[in-house]
Design an enzyme around this catalytic site. Structure first.
Site, PDB file in Angstrom:
ATOM      1  N   CYS A   2       0.853  -1.191   0.000  1.00 48.61           N
ATOM      2  CA  CYS A   2       0.000   0.000   0.000  1.00 48.61           C
ATOM      3  C   CYS A   2       0.889   1.241   0.000  1.00 48.61           C
ATOM      4  CB  CYS A   2      -0.927   0.097   1.199  1.00 48.61           C
ATOM      5  SG  CYS A   2      -2.018  -1.298   1.417  1.00 48.61           S
ATOM      6  N   ARG A  27       3.468  -0.095  -5.033  1.00 50.57           N
ATOM      7  CA  ARG A  27       3.324  -0.673  -3.697  1.00 50.57           C
ATOM      8  C   ARG A  27       2.001  -1.416  -3.512  1.00 50.57           C
ATOM      9  NH1 ARG A  27       6.953   1.968  -0.153  1.00 50.57           N
ATOM     10  NH2 ARG A  27       5.771   1.200   1.590  1.00 50.57           N
ATOM     11  N   TRP A  74      -3.057  -2.508  -1.442  1.00 52.59           N
ATOM     12  CA  TRP A  74      -2.778  -3.932  -1.677  1.00 52.59           C
ATOM     13  C   TRP A  74      -3.559  -4.657  -0.590  1.00 52.59           C
ATOM     14  CZ3 TRP A  74      -0.607  -8.098   0.961  1.00 52.59           C
ATOM     15  CH2 TRP A  74      -0.235  -9.185   0.180  1.00 52.59           C
ATOM     16  N   ASN A  99      -1.201   2.040   5.900  1.00 53.81           N
ATOM     17  CA  ASN A  99      -0.427   0.910   5.357  1.00 53.81           C
ATOM     18  C   ASN A  99      -0.154  -0.053   6.497  1.00 53.81           C
ATOM     19  OD1 ASN A  99      -0.140   2.467   3.105  1.00 53.81           O
ATOM     20  ND2 ASN A  99       2.012   2.968   3.478  1.00 53.81           N
ATOM     21  N   GLY A 100      -0.091  -1.329   6.197  1.00 57.80           N
ATOM     22  CA  GLY A 100       0.285  -2.297   7.229  1.00 57.80           C
ATOM     23  C   GLY A 100      -0.936  -3.015   7.788  1.00 57.80           C
ATOM     24  N   GLU A 482      16.221 -17.809  -9.392  1.00 55.33           N
ATOM     25  CA  GLU A 482      15.848 -16.422  -9.661  1.00 55.33           C
ATOM     26  C   GLU A 482      15.162 -16.302 -11.032  1.00 55.33           C
ATOM     27  OE1 GLU A 482      15.398 -13.851  -8.108  1.00 55.33           O
ATOM     28  OE2 GLU A 482      15.507 -12.209  -9.532  1.00 55.33           O
ATOM     29  N   LYS A 486      11.377 -14.955 -11.631  1.00 57.69           N
ATOM     30  CA  LYS A 486      11.053 -13.847 -12.549  1.00 57.69           C
ATOM     31  C   LYS A 486       9.935 -14.279 -13.495  1.00 57.69           C
ATOM     32  CE  LYS A 486      12.369 -11.141 -10.974  1.00 57.69           C
ATOM     33  NZ  LYS A 486      13.242 -11.083  -9.822  1.00 57.69           N
ATOM     34  N   GLU A 489       6.514 -14.715 -11.677  1.00 55.83           N
ATOM     35  CA  GLU A 489       6.029 -13.438 -11.148  1.00 55.83           C
ATOM     36  C   GLU A 489       5.334 -12.582 -12.204  1.00 55.83           C
ATOM     37  OE1 GLU A 489       9.546 -11.409  -9.580  1.00 55.83           O
ATOM     38  OE2 GLU A 489       8.337 -10.611  -7.966  1.00 55.83           O
ATOM     39  N   HIS A 505      15.708 -37.504  -9.116  1.00 52.47           N
ATOM     40  CA  HIS A 505      15.089 -37.857  -7.830  1.00 52.47           C
ATOM     41  C   HIS A 505      13.614 -37.463  -7.785  1.00 52.47           C
ATOM     42  CE1 HIS A 505      18.975 -39.030  -6.314  1.00 52.47           C
ATOM     43  NE2 HIS A 505      19.473 -37.882  -6.745  1.00 52.47           N
ATOM     44  N   LYS A 604       5.528  -4.170  -4.512  1.00 50.52           N
ATOM     45  CA  LYS A 604       6.985  -4.053  -4.498  1.00 50.52           C
ATOM     46  C   LYS A 604       7.574  -4.260  -3.107  1.00 50.52           C
ATOM     47  CE  LYS A 604      10.960  -3.011  -6.283  1.00 50.52           C
ATOM     48  NZ  LYS A 604      11.585  -4.085  -7.066  1.00 50.52           N
TER      49      LYS A 604
HETATM   50  C1  AGP Z   1      11.370  -9.929  -6.567  1.00 51.26           C
HETATM   51  O1  AGP Z   1      11.185  -9.975  -7.934  1.00 51.26           O
HETATM   52  C2  AGP Z   1      10.169  -9.943  -5.765  1.00 51.26           C
HETATM   53  N1  AGP Z   1       9.250  -8.950  -6.118  1.00 51.26           N
HETATM   54  C3  AGP Z   1      10.305 -10.225  -4.287  1.00 51.26           C
HETATM   55  O2  AGP Z   1      10.624 -11.567  -4.190  1.00 51.26           O
HETATM   56  C4  AGP Z   1      11.314  -9.402  -3.452  1.00 51.26           C
HETATM   57  O3  AGP Z   1      12.608  -9.704  -3.832  1.00 51.26           O
HETATM   58  C5  AGP Z   1      11.095  -9.725  -1.961  1.00 51.26           C
HETATM   59  O4  AGP Z   1       9.806  -9.332  -1.595  1.00 51.26           O
HETATM   60  C6  AGP Z   1      12.110  -9.092  -1.068  1.00 51.26           C
HETATM   61  O5  AGP Z   1      12.104  -7.706  -1.178  1.00 51.26           O
HETATM   62  P1  AGP Z   1      13.290  -6.854  -0.597  1.00 51.26           P
HETATM   63  O6  AGP Z   1      14.505  -7.169  -1.395  1.00 51.26           O
HETATM   64  O7  AGP Z   1      12.859  -5.421  -0.763  1.00 51.26           O
HETATM   65  O8  AGP Z   1      13.450  -7.238   0.828  1.00 51.26           O
END
Ligand code: AGP
Length: 609
Positions: A2, A27, A74, A99-100, A482, A486, A489, A505, A604
Site C-alpha cells: 500500500c 506498492r 494492496w 499501510n500495514g 531467480e 522472474k 512473477e 530424484h 513491491k
Molecule cells: C522480486 O522480484 C520480488 N518482487 C520479491 O521476491 C522481493 O525480492 C522480496 O519481496 C524481497 O524484497 P526486498 O529485497 O525489498 O526485501
C-alpha cells in the site's frame, strides 16, 4: 505494501495527490482513493483498480481541496472493493489512510460496535478512523486523538489522518511501515516514500519508528514515541525525478534491466579506496567486527534470498567461512541456535520487508556478534538498525520484479566474500585479480544485453506453455531459482528451479514435449555433470533452452536452442547469467500481455508479514 500520500498547501492538491499515488502504485494497485476537506466538508472519492480509474472519477466530479490524503491499496483484510478502499471515514468527520496491519482490529471492532459505531468495510483500517473519532469527543485536538489511538493499536503500520474540526492539519504516524515528510514552501507533504514527493521537493524528513508528525502548510512538528518534540534532520535527496520515470522504455522492468551495467559500476566504485577494496565502507567498526567473525548466517526474502544463496556458495568456497542461508519468514519461528562469533547478514532491496526486518530484530536479541545489511535504500529501517551496512547503488527500482537490485546484491556478496577471504589466506595479488574481474562485470552485462533480440524471438516458444523447469548447478542453481521466480512473477507461468543433479530424484517424471527446460550452464567445473543431466531430459523428449558460454560445446539442435554468453570468470558468472533470464521472463510476459511492472496480487515492498 500500500502507498499513502498527504499534502497541505495553499493550492488545489488533488492533482498532486493523484500523481503521488501513480508513483506509489508499485506498492499496491487494487484500489485507490483520496479524501479532502473543503468548504463542503469532508469529501472522499474511491475507485476499484488502478489509480487511473480514480483519476477519471475525480476529473468527472471536479473535486478540489487545499489539503488531503490519498492511498493505493494492496488488499490484506477484505476484497478489493470500493467499500474496502481507503480513505476510511468515521461519521463524516475523520478520514484515515493506512499501510500495514492492525493485529488487534477484531477486538477493537467489537468494542466500537458496542459504542454504536457502524462498519462499512471488512478492513482493519476502519477501526482507526472510528477510534480517532471516539477520542476526539474527549481530546482537544486531532494530534491528541491520534496519539491516544496509537496507544491502542497493535501491529506494524503507517497512518495519516484528517478531521473536519481542524481542516488545516494532517497528523501522520509511523510504526513499522516507512513514512517520509516532504518540506515545501508554505506547503508540506507526507508519503510512504520519496518517489511520490520528488515533483514537489527535495527536502525530506525520514520519520523514525514511533514518530508522529503534526503538519500544517506552515509547520511540521515531529514527536517521538514518548510524545516529546523530536529534532529530525532535513535531508536533501539527490534522487533525480527521471530515475523514477520510464523514459523511452515501455516498462520500468526493461529500463532497470538495461541500467544494470551502470548500477554495478556505481555499487563497486564506493567500496574501493586507494585501488583496494575498503572494509571501512561497511562502517567504522567493520575491520574489528570482521576479524572476530567465524560464521555467517544469512536471511532474506524472494529475490534477495536468492542473492543470499549465491553469497553462501561464494563465502564457503572462496571466503572459507561456514555460512548458512534461509528465508527470513521461517527463521525467527524455528528457535534457531546461535553459535559464537556469528555475523547475521540480511539482504533487502527496500530495507522495509517486514519478514527481513523482523528477522534482523530477532537476531539482535539472540546473541550474534554483529549484524550486517546489504540494502539499496539508505534511509531504510534495515540500514538504520544494522551494525554494518553495504549500500548497493542500483538507484530506485520501480518494477515489482527485482532486477538491478539483485545483480548489485550479487556484487556486494562478491566484495564481502573478498573481505572474508583476505583473512583466510587470499593474498593481495589474488585479491587484486578478483577486483579486476569485478570491474569487468559491467562490460559483460552489456554484452549479454546484446542478446536481447534473440531472447525475444525465443520467448515466443515459451509464451504458450503452462509450466517450465529451470536447472542449474553450483552457484547457477540459485540463478535458476531467480530465473524461475522472474518468469512466474510476471508471466504467471508455473516455473520451478532444481539443481540439475536432483532431476532424477523426482522432477524427471514431469518431462515431456510440453515441458520446456531452461538450463543455465556456463563452462565451469560442473558443466560435464550438467550435460549429463540435460541428456537425461532430451532422452525423454524435453525441449531445452540452454544458456552457455562461448567456450562450451553445446550446439543448437532439434530439441535444443543454445544461446552463448561471453566467457567470464566464475566469480561474476552469477551476475552475467541473471541477465538473459530476466530478459526471457520480460519478453514472455510482454507476449502474454500481462502487466509487467505491476503483476497481479504482488506489491513491491512487502511490509506486512
Ligand atoms: C522480486 O522480484 C520480488 N518482487 C520479491 O521476491 C522481493 O525480492 C522480496 O519481496 C524481497 O524484497 P526486498 O529485497 O525489498 O526485501
Amino acid at each position: 505494501m500500500c502507498g499513502l500520500v498527504g499534502a497541505i498547501a495553499r493550492r488545489d492538491v488533488i492533482p498532486f495527490l493523484v500523481d503521488g499515488l501513480r508513483s506509489l502504485e508499485y506498492r499496491g494497485y487494487d484500489s485507490a482513493g483520496v479524501a479532502t476537506l473543503n468548504d463542503k466538508g469532508l469529501y472522499k472519492q474511491r475507485a476499484v483498480g488502478k489509480v487511473e480509474a480514480l483519476a477519471q472519477q475525480l476529473a468527472a466530479t471536479g473535486m478540489s481541496g487545499t489539503m488531503g490524503i490519498g492511498h493505493t491499496r494492496w488488499a490484506t483484510h477484505g476484497r478489493p472493493e470500493e467499500n474496502n478502499a481507503h480513505p476510511h471515514v468515521s461519521t463524516e468527520m475523520v478520514a484515515v489512510v493506512h499501510n500495514g496491519i492492525i493485529e488487534n482490529y477484531e477486538e477493537m471492532r467489537r468494542e466500537l460496535q458496542t459504542l454504536g459505531y457502524e462498519f462499512e468495510s471488512q478492513t482493519d483500517t476502519e477501526v482507526i478512523a472510528h477510534r480517532i473519532h471516539h477520542h476526539l469527543q474527549s481530546q482537544h485536538s486531532l494530534l491528541a486523538a491520534v496519539t491516544e489511538t496509537l496507544k491502542e493499536l497493535e501491529g506494524a503500520f503507517a497512518i495519516a489522518a484528517i478531521s473536519n474540526e481542524e481542516p488545516g492539519r494532517i497528523v501522520a504516524a509511523r510504526r513499522g511501515s516507512p513514512l517520509v515528510v516532504g518540506i515545501g514552501k508554505e506547503e508540506n507533504f507526507v508519503a510512504s516514500d520519496v518517489t511520490a514527493l520528488l515533483s514537489e521537493t527535495r527536502d525530506f524528513i525520514f520519520l523514525e519508528e514511533g514518530d508522529v508528525v503534526d503538519m500544517t502548510s506552515e509547520a511540521v512538528t515531529v514527536y517521538n514515541e514518548y510524545g516529546r518534540v523530536a529534532e529530525r534532520p532535513i535531508q536533501t535527496s539527490n534522487v533525480k525525478k527521471n530515475a523514477v520515470e520510464k523514459g523511452d522504455y515501455p516498462h520500468f522492468m526493461l529500463k532497470e534491466i538495461y541500467e544494470q551495467s551502470i548500477a554495478l559500476r556505481q555499487t563497486l566504485a564506493p567500496a574501493i579506496k586507494d585501488e583496494r577494496l575498503d572494509e571501512g565502507y561497511l562502517g567504522t567498526d567493520a575491520e574489528d567486527i570482521l576479524d572476530r567473525i567465524e560464521r555467517i548466517h544469512i536471511c532474506a526474502c524472494g529475490t534477495s534470498y536468492h542473492a543470499g544463496v549465491v553469497g553462501s556458495y561464494l563465502l564457503e568456497k572462496l571466503g572459507k567461512i561456514p555460512c548458512r542461508v534461509e528465508h527470513a519468514s521461517e527463521y525467527r519461528y524455528r528457535s534457531p541456535v546461535v553459535t559464537d562469533n556469528t555475523l547475521f547478514l540480511v539482504l533487502s532491496q527496500s530495507g522495509e520487508t517486514a519478514d527481513t526486518l523482523a528477522a534482523l530484530r530477532y537476531a539482535k536479541q539472540a546473541g550474534y556478534a554483529a549484524t550486517l545489511s546489504i540494502c539499496n535504500v539508505d534511509s531504510s529501517s534495515l540500514v538504520r538498525e544494522s551494525d554494518l551496512c553495504f549500500l548497493t547503488h542500483a538507484g530506485p527500482e520501480i518494477g515489482v520484479a527485482s532486477t538491478k537490485a539483485f545483480t548489485t546484491q550479487l556484487m556486494a556478496m562478491n566484495i564481502i566474500t573478498l573481505f572474508m577471504a583476505r583473512r583466510r589466506g587470499l593474498d593481495e595479488a589474488e585479491e587484486q585479480r578478483y577486483l579486476q574481474v569485478l570491474k569487468q562485470a559491467s562490460a559483460a552485462i552489456e554484452a549479454a544485453l546484446n542478446l536481447d533480440g534473440q531472447i525475444r524471438d525465443i520467448a515466443m516458444s515459451l509464451a504458450d506453455c503452462s509450466h517450465s523447469l529451470f536447472l542449474g548447478r553450483g552457484n547457477m542453481y540459485p540463478i535458476a531459482m531467480e530465473g524461475a521466480l522472474k518468469l512466474k512473477e510476471i508471466s504467471y507461468i508455473h516455473a520451478e528451479a532444481y539443481p540439475g543433479g536432483e532431476l532424477k530424484h523426482g522432477p524427471l517424471a514431469l518431462i515431456d514435449e510440453d515441458m520446456p527446460i531452461v538450463a543455465v550452464a556456463p563452462k565451469d567445473a560442473l558443466q560435464p555433470k550438467m550435460k549429463a543431466n540435460l541428456q537425461e531430459v532430451q532422452a525423454r523428449g524435453g525441449k531445452l533452452l540452454i544458456f552457455a558460454d562461448q567456450g562450451s560445446d553445446f550446439e543448437s539442435a532439434n530439441q535444443s536452442t543454445v544461446l552463448k554468453l561471453p566467457t567470464v570468470d566464475d566469480f561474476i558468472a552469477p551476475i552475467l547469467y541473471t541477465v538473459p533470464l530476466q530478459l526471457l521472463a520480460y519478453h514472455v510476459a510482454v507476449i502474454r500481455g500481462t502487466n509487467v511492472d505491476q503483476p497481479r496480487n504482488l506489491a513491491k515492498s512487502v511490509t506486512v508479514e
